[in-house]
Enzyme design. Structure first.
Site, short mmCIF file in Angstrom:
data_model
loop_
_atom_site.label_atom_id
_atom_site.label_comp_id
_atom_site.label_asym_id
_atom_site.label_seq_id
_atom_site.Cartn_x
_atom_site.Cartn_y
_atom_site.Cartn_z
CG ASP A 90 18.45 32.13 81.18
OD1 ASP A 90 17.35 30.89 80.98
OD2 ASP A 90 19.14 32.70 81.44
CG ASP A 137 14.42 31.25 85.27
OD1 ASP A 137 13.76 31.48 86.52
OD2 ASP A 137 14.01 29.94 84.31
CD GLU A 167 15.90 18.03 85.04
OE1 GLU A 167 15.24 18.17 85.70
OE2 GLU A 167 15.81 16.89 84.11
NE ARG A 168 18.65 23.66 90.71
CZ ARG A 168 17.93 23.89 89.59
NH1 ARG A 168 16.46 24.96 90.32
NH2 ARG A 168 18.47 25.02 88.83
CB THR A 192 12.21 27.45 83.83
OG1 THR A 192 11.42 27.42 84.55
CG2 THR A 192 11.56 28.38 83.31
CG ASP A 250 21.58 34.05 84.02
OD1 ASP A 250 20.90 33.68 83.53
OD2 ASP A 250 21.43 33.34 85.92
#
Ligand code: XBP
Ligand code: MG
Length: 258
Positions: free
Chosen positions: A13, A15, A59-60, A128, A187
């Site tokens: 991943d 971020d 989406e956020r 991202t 994370d």
């Protein structure tokens, strides 16, 4: 190939895992895009932490809009507005990381180098935008990003973002590998659920926004990868562990679970 850690590939991943990008990178870029568009929106550190439950920048933003102005967010134009805001946000993020605003987490460069030296295959599976990945890796690791990661799965290349496993399934397909031949690094709970959904064993290294999340059954759940003199701590295979995550450590965890 990969004898030391008994797997052929490591899938990372971005971020929160390779670098703490959210608070001082993505969040700042969103706020710059909002201000530029003349919006009164502003995401402080705590608000942004709550909004991270929704993965994907577009989406956020839409979720946030729906929460403060449900009627406005229903307008057919809303999707276009969000897409335009997101283009601006991406430009700000790329500029910020290009200016050196974000560094790799401790141990990331060391583990990537060790893995490369041992002939392991490396890939990225992230929510991202692809441009963000190239900008971050270019600014931190140098220019030859494609030669380091053979597959970069990012952004809208799959229809559903994490916690959906789609991005991991896509990366596995591109690499022609089975989940049991790989290890994932994440994370966050959303990221771990995505990796687990694809059948991957996962090393979780939590950060500022994810320290309180739970990861029962993860191969390891640590506070980082660690460096000599800055050891990682947490649990591996359900037992307390402290040390530096290297290929020997990964091999021992995989071994004890085989
Ligand atoms: C990362 C994300 C991303 C970034 C913003 O999640 O959720 O949405 O916050 O990136 P993960 P974009 O680490 O689980 O992949 O604005 O480019 O979507
Ligand atoms: Mg993450």
């Amino acid at each position: 190939m990969g004898m030391k850690c008994k797997r052929q590939a490591l899938i990372f991943d971005v971020d929160g895992t390779l670098a703490e990008t959210e608070r001082d990178g993505h969040r700042v870029a969103f706020n710059q895009a909002f201000a530029e568009a003349g919006l009164q929106w502003h995401w402080d550190v705590a608000t942004y932490g709550r909004l991270l439950a929704i993965t994907g920048g577009k989406e956020r933003m839409l979720h946030y809009w729906q929460s403060i102005d449900p009627q406005g967010a229903r307008d057919p134009q809303a999707i276009t507005t969000v897409a335009e805001l997101h283009r601006r946000k991406t430009a700000h993020y790329v500029r910020l990381v290009g200016e050196g605003a974000i560094r790799l987490r401790p141990g990331v460069r060391r583990l990537l180098n060790e893995a490369r030296g041992a002939g392991l295959r490396l890939a990225i599976a992230t929510t991202t935008t692809p441009e963000n990945v190239v900008a971050l890796l270019g600014a931190t690791l140098g220019r030859d990003v494609p030669s380091l990661f053979e597959v970069i799965g990012a952004g809208d290349i799959v229809p559903r973002k994490k916690p959906d496993p789609a991005i991991y399934n896509w990366v596995l397909e591109q690499m022609r590998l089975e989940p049991g031949q790989c290890l994932a690094f994440e994370d966050s709970r959303n990221g771990w659920l995505a990796a687990r959904g694809a059948g991957l064993d996962t090393i979780v290294t939590t950060g500022a926004y994810t320290a309180e999340e739970s990861f029962e059954g993860a191969l390891a759940h640590l506070d980082g990868l660690g460096e000599p003199g800055e050891l990682a701590t947490g649990r591996a295979r359900e037992a307390a562990w402290s040390g530096v995550v290297d290929l020997d450590a990964l091999g021992a965890w995989v071994q004890s679970g085989a």
